[in-house]
Design an enzyme around this catalytic site. Sequence first.
Site, short mmCIF file in Angstrom:
data_model
loop_
_atom_site.label_atom_id
_atom_site.label_comp_id
_atom_site.label_asym_id
_atom_site.label_seq_id
_atom_site.Cartn_x
_atom_site.Cartn_y
_atom_site.Cartn_z
N ASN A 28 -5.72 1.88 -8.00
CA ASN A 28 -5.92 0.80 -7.05
C ASN A 28 -6.23 -0.45 -7.86
OD1 ASN A 28 -6.10 -0.40 -4.52
ND2 ASN A 28 -8.27 0.06 -4.31
N TYR B 118 -7.29 -10.22 0.72
CA TYR B 118 -8.11 -9.02 0.58
C TYR B 118 -8.36 -8.67 -0.88
CZ TYR B 118 -9.56 -4.15 0.78
OH TYR B 118 -10.24 -2.98 0.60
N LYS B 119 -7.39 -8.90 -1.72
CA LYS B 119 -7.54 -8.57 -3.14
C LYS B 119 -8.34 -9.63 -3.90
CE LYS B 119 -5.03 -4.74 -3.23
NZ LYS B 119 -5.58 -3.41 -3.63
N GLU C 194 -8.69 0.19 -10.71
CA GLU C 194 -9.50 1.38 -10.49
C GLU C 194 -8.64 2.62 -10.70
OE1 GLU C 194 -12.41 -0.43 -6.98
OE2 GLU C 194 -10.85 1.05 -6.48
N HIS D 205 -13.19 2.65 5.16
CA HIS D 205 -11.95 1.94 4.85
C HIS D 205 -11.57 0.90 5.90
CE1 HIS D 205 -10.91 5.38 2.02
NE2 HIS D 205 -10.65 4.30 1.30
N ARG E 204 -5.08 8.38 -8.51
CA ARG E 204 -4.26 7.26 -8.05
C ARG E 204 -4.85 5.99 -8.67
NH1 ARG E 204 -6.20 4.04 -3.76
NH2 ARG E 204 -4.05 3.61 -3.10
N TYR F 133 0.82 -1.21 0.00
CA TYR F 133 0.00 0.00 0.00
C TYR F 133 0.85 1.26 0.00
CZ TYR F 133 -4.04 -2.82 1.43
OH TYR F 133 -5.04 -3.74 1.50
#
Length: 346
Positions: A225, A316-317, A265, A193, A223, A37
């Site tokens: 993601n 998580y992904k 994203e 979040h 950004r 991250y």
Amino acid sequence: MTMHFNDETFRGDYTYHNSPEAIRRFPFPFDQDTYMYSVNIEQHPGGPKGSPFEFKFDVDEHYVSEMKDREITLAEDPLRCQSLPHMELAGWDLLELIMVAKAKDYPELFTLNRDGNAWHWINKPLGIEKKFTFLDPTTLPCGPMEYITRQTQGDFALLHERDGNLWMDAGMVTSQADWSLDFDVGMNFFEWHAPVPKARKMGVFDKALKFLLAVEQGQHYRRLNWTMTVNPRLDTSPENYHKWGPEKRTITPENVGQKQFLRVELQTFFRLPRSNALAFPIRCYLMNLADIATQPKWGRRLHRVLRDIDPALAEYKGFAVNQETIVNYLSQFDDGAETSPGIFPD
């Protein structure tokens, strides 16, 4: 500029596809061979020419089909679009931002004529022509945020600033990566979040909130993601997990290249002029592993990133269950060569 729009689906028979041109301009999210991250925010727009970063709102070959898919999702679940009463002015701000930008950047596709508050909007790809009075909701068929986001790719959150925080008080969300607008609406930045592992302890969100609160009008940022999904499905909402969750178990060594997708994203940020709200567009791009591997740099790098990623992030992904199959498939494209800096293909 001429643009061809694909006739494709993001559900059912999954006929979604990327042309060679779409593959080359895909916003590949990894600028190095490892991932953790980071805030990774930069100015937007600003090229390079032809990339998804060239204009404020990217319009590509998937535009018409994505808008059809949004219409289907909203018909099934109208709560994917919500706006608390105090956010109507922010909706008008967003409508103006998008209409002005699209008419400027894609004049062959969109036209906006303004005479005071008398506006005339033409959307050629969707066959829409509408005369309305700016700031008068009775002259539109629905609220201003819903009206324009039914014509704009990506999800949208409108964030209200108060008490030193940002609150998700409005949104159009039909292509999200496993989160729910209906659950998150009214929450603050840290609350929505909360499910993200590690990042809060690393201070990523504290830095991000501090940065976003300082964004001024006329400043635009972006950004990238990412996550992973099986099949080119836009709607991977918690509400429909029973539809897309079991698809994770359909991955095999034989089909992983075609069925496993990298989901990227492009997140952008705009301070809105009248409401002072922060607009947070979240544009989703999908590409399967086979298409990614047509760019040698990306094939090598994705193999290394997914092979070495923290197990908590793999979970998580959304690809931990298929990580071994994915990494084994990508290994054939990693010849051990060095990869060049940055996200763009060689």
